[in-house]
Design an enzyme around this catalytic site. Structure first.
Site, PDB file in Angstrom:
ATOM      1  N   THR A  12     -63.495  99.998 -29.035  1.00  0.00           N
ATOM      2  CA  THR A  12     -63.027  98.402 -29.223  1.00  0.00           C
ATOM      3  C   THR A  12     -64.557  97.616 -28.953  1.00  0.00           C
ATOM      4  O   THR A  12     -64.520  96.606 -29.825  1.00  0.00           O
ATOM      5  CB  THR A  12     -62.227  98.080 -28.032  1.00  0.00           C
ATOM      6  OG1 THR A  12     -61.078  98.945 -28.074  1.00  0.00           O
ATOM      7  CG2 THR A  12     -61.968  96.510 -28.143  1.00  0.00           C
ATOM      8  N   THR A  87     -62.912 102.614 -24.383  1.00  0.00           N
ATOM      9  CA  THR A  87     -62.678 102.798 -22.831  1.00  0.00           C
ATOM     10  C   THR A  87     -61.744 103.971 -22.506  1.00  0.00           C
ATOM     11  O   THR A  87     -61.616 104.310 -21.310  1.00  0.00           O
ATOM     12  CB  THR A  87     -62.010 101.535 -22.254  1.00  0.00           C
ATOM     13  OG1 THR A  87     -60.835 101.228 -23.152  1.00  0.00           O
ATOM     14  CG2 THR A  87     -62.848 100.311 -22.511  1.00  0.00           C
ATOM     15  N   ASP A  88     -60.999 104.649 -23.608  1.00  0.00           N
ATOM     16  CA  ASP A  88     -60.112 105.263 -23.284  1.00  0.00           C
ATOM     17  C   ASP A  88     -60.457 106.608 -22.554  1.00  0.00           C
ATOM     18  O   ASP A  88     -59.923 107.156 -21.640  1.00  0.00           O
ATOM     19  CB  ASP A  88     -59.023 105.683 -24.397  1.00  0.00           C
ATOM     20  CG  ASP A  88     -58.085 104.768 -24.969  1.00  0.00           C
ATOM     21  OD1 ASP A  88     -57.991 103.888 -24.291  1.00  0.00           O
ATOM     22  OD2 ASP A  88     -57.373 105.250 -25.879  1.00  0.00           O
ATOM     23  N   LYS A 166     -59.926 104.927 -15.756  1.00  0.00           N
ATOM     24  CA  LYS A 166     -59.317 103.629 -16.388  1.00  0.00           C
ATOM     25  C   LYS A 166     -57.904 103.701 -15.727  1.00  0.00           C
ATOM     26  O   LYS A 166     -57.004 104.588 -15.754  1.00  0.00           O
ATOM     27  CB  LYS A 166     -59.285 104.077 -17.535  1.00  0.00           C
ATOM     28  CG  LYS A 166     -58.648 102.752 -18.416  1.00  0.00           C
ATOM     29  CD  LYS A 166     -58.575 103.119 -20.027  1.00  0.00           C
ATOM     30  CE  LYS A 166     -57.996 101.776 -20.905  1.00  0.00           C
ATOM     31  NZ  LYS A 166     -58.001 102.035 -22.362  1.00  0.00           N
TER      32      LYS A 166
HETATM   33  N1  ASP Z   1     -58.889 103.341 -27.984  1.00  0.00           N
HETATM   34  C1  ASP Z   1     -60.125 102.683 -27.771  1.00  0.00           C
HETATM   35  C2  ASP Z   1     -61.078 103.725 -27.554  1.00  0.00           C
HETATM   36  O1  ASP Z   1     -61.179 104.277 -26.383  1.00  0.00           O
HETATM   37  C3  ASP Z   1     -59.866 101.639 -26.560  1.00  0.00           C
HETATM   38  C4  ASP Z   1     -60.987 101.184 -26.230  1.00  0.00           C
HETATM   39  O2  ASP Z   1     -62.255 101.046 -26.865  1.00  0.00           O
HETATM   40  O3  ASP Z   1     -60.602 100.076 -25.387  1.00  0.00           O
HETATM   41  O4  ASP Z   1     -61.894 103.703 -28.287  1.00  0.00           O
END
Ligand code: ASP
Length: 362
Positions: A12, A87-88, A166
């Protein structure tokens, strides 16, 4: 000014709303940097893209790629490295890098964002600026994660690479330290509150050694659950290892108690067969706390049939990453002992207090 490399991997933080609809990882390294010009005033920034993917697509080959790029930057003499990441699976990658990067001379800080960088509400800015400020101020040579400590834009936490997770799908303070204190809080006004002293100090003469992942290794994570069937266990017979995410202190439905529980005997047998062939490691579905298979009789039975992981307080994700890394780098007979040894801060000292989220994450 210090020289800091920012290696972008997507997520993201590197995303904007695409013409097709939905958010997609698509910024270039220069575009990301141009969005946060204040960073250039805090350090000499080198920045490049090593991948541009949403992190749910990351695999062991990406961990190796990122580690090799980190090695190249260190050879260039930089003072710190920031990895931007989705973040995932950021906590899987942070744990993986903490195992791969042996004898790290400088800090490697992973940063993500819950709102894409093209939005006014993005959390990317504070996370990135705090990571830069932390590298500038702290004598720290570990892998860590820098993300919002609260929902406000006041400060970030520096979280231990192999003890974070997370915990929220969308909140900016989604990442928390699990069974350990964060290393520090970094405030918007650039001040740092160091909460721990037990970390490696910068030593630019230290010779980095990479212990990479073998991308061919297959390890599964299986959650035990009510009405489980033995077939779920036997599915993993051709894998190299299994993380059994048990309930509570490390339990699985292995007892035949009444006419409704005959499947449990088969489950016990399947775990026994599997544990003879491959490492089967217990982790808990609970977020906080420690595995203790000494307390209840079935826990003792699981240990007897070879299930590993007793007395460790690793997240299931870290147990998974550690097992794959051990299988990639060590001989099978050594894995049992190494799994329960604290190698990179992934298992906390049993004599320390048991940590709860609210105690240390604010
Ligand atoms: N789906 C995304 C990822 O992990 C979510 C994020 O970056 O917050 O790349």
């Amino acid at each position: 000014m210090k020289t800091i490399s920012i290696l972008h991997t997507g997520g993201t933080i590197a995303s904007k709303v695409s013409k097709k609809g939905g958010v997609e990882a698509q910024y270039t390294a220069k575009e990301i940097l141009d969005l946060y010009p204040e960073i250039k005033e805090l350090a000499n920034i080198r920045s490049r893209l090593v991948a541009n993917i949403l992190s749910e697509n990351m695999n062991f080959s990406h961990y190796n790629l990122i580690a090799k790029e980190i090695k190249k930057e260190i050879a260039e003499g930089v003072d710190g490295i920031i990895i931007t990441h989705g973040t995932d699976t950021l906590h899987y990658t942070s744990a993986a890098l903490s195992f791969i990067l042996e004898n790290l001379p400088i800090s490697v800080i992973l940063v993500g964002a819950q709102r894409s960088s093209d939005r006014g509400s993005t959390d990317a800015s504070l996370n990135l600026v705090s990571a830069v400020n932390f590298i500038n101020k702290a004598d720290f040579a570990e892998v860590a994660v820098c993300m919002h400590a609260t929902m406000e834009d006041t400060h970030c936490s520096i979280l231990p690479a192999s003890k974070t997770k997370k915990l929220h799908t969308s909140r900016r303070d989604a990442f928390k330290s699990i069974n350990a204190k964060p290393y520090a809080f970094v405030y918007h006004d650039k001040g740092i509150d160091l909460l721990r002293k037990d970390f490696r100090k910068v030593n630019k003469k230290a010779k980095l050694n990479l212990k990479l992942f073998n991308p061919k290794i297959k390890v599964g994570i299986l959650k035990t659950h009510p009405n489980m069937s033995a077939e779920e266990i036997s599915f993993y017979k051709n894998f190299h290892g299994l993380i059994l995410e048990g309930t509570g202190m490390g339990h699985a439905p292995i007892e035949k108690i009444d006419k409704f529980t005959s499947e449990n005997k088969k489950i016990l047998n399947e775990i026994k067969k599997l544990a003879k062939k491959i490492p089967v490691v217990m982790a808990s579905q609970c977020i906080f706390g420690r595995i203790n298979m000494n307390v209840y009789a079935p826990g003792r039975k699981l240990q007897e049939i070879g299930v590993l992981g007793n007395l460790a307080d690793m997240t299931a994700e870290t147990a998974f990453i550690k097992l794959v890394w051990l299988l990639s780098n060590y001989k099978k007979p050594d894995i049992k002992d190494l799994m329960s040894e604290n190698l990179r801060g992934e298992i906390s000292d049993r004599t320390s207090a048991e940590f709860l989220e609210d105690d240390f994450n604010k």
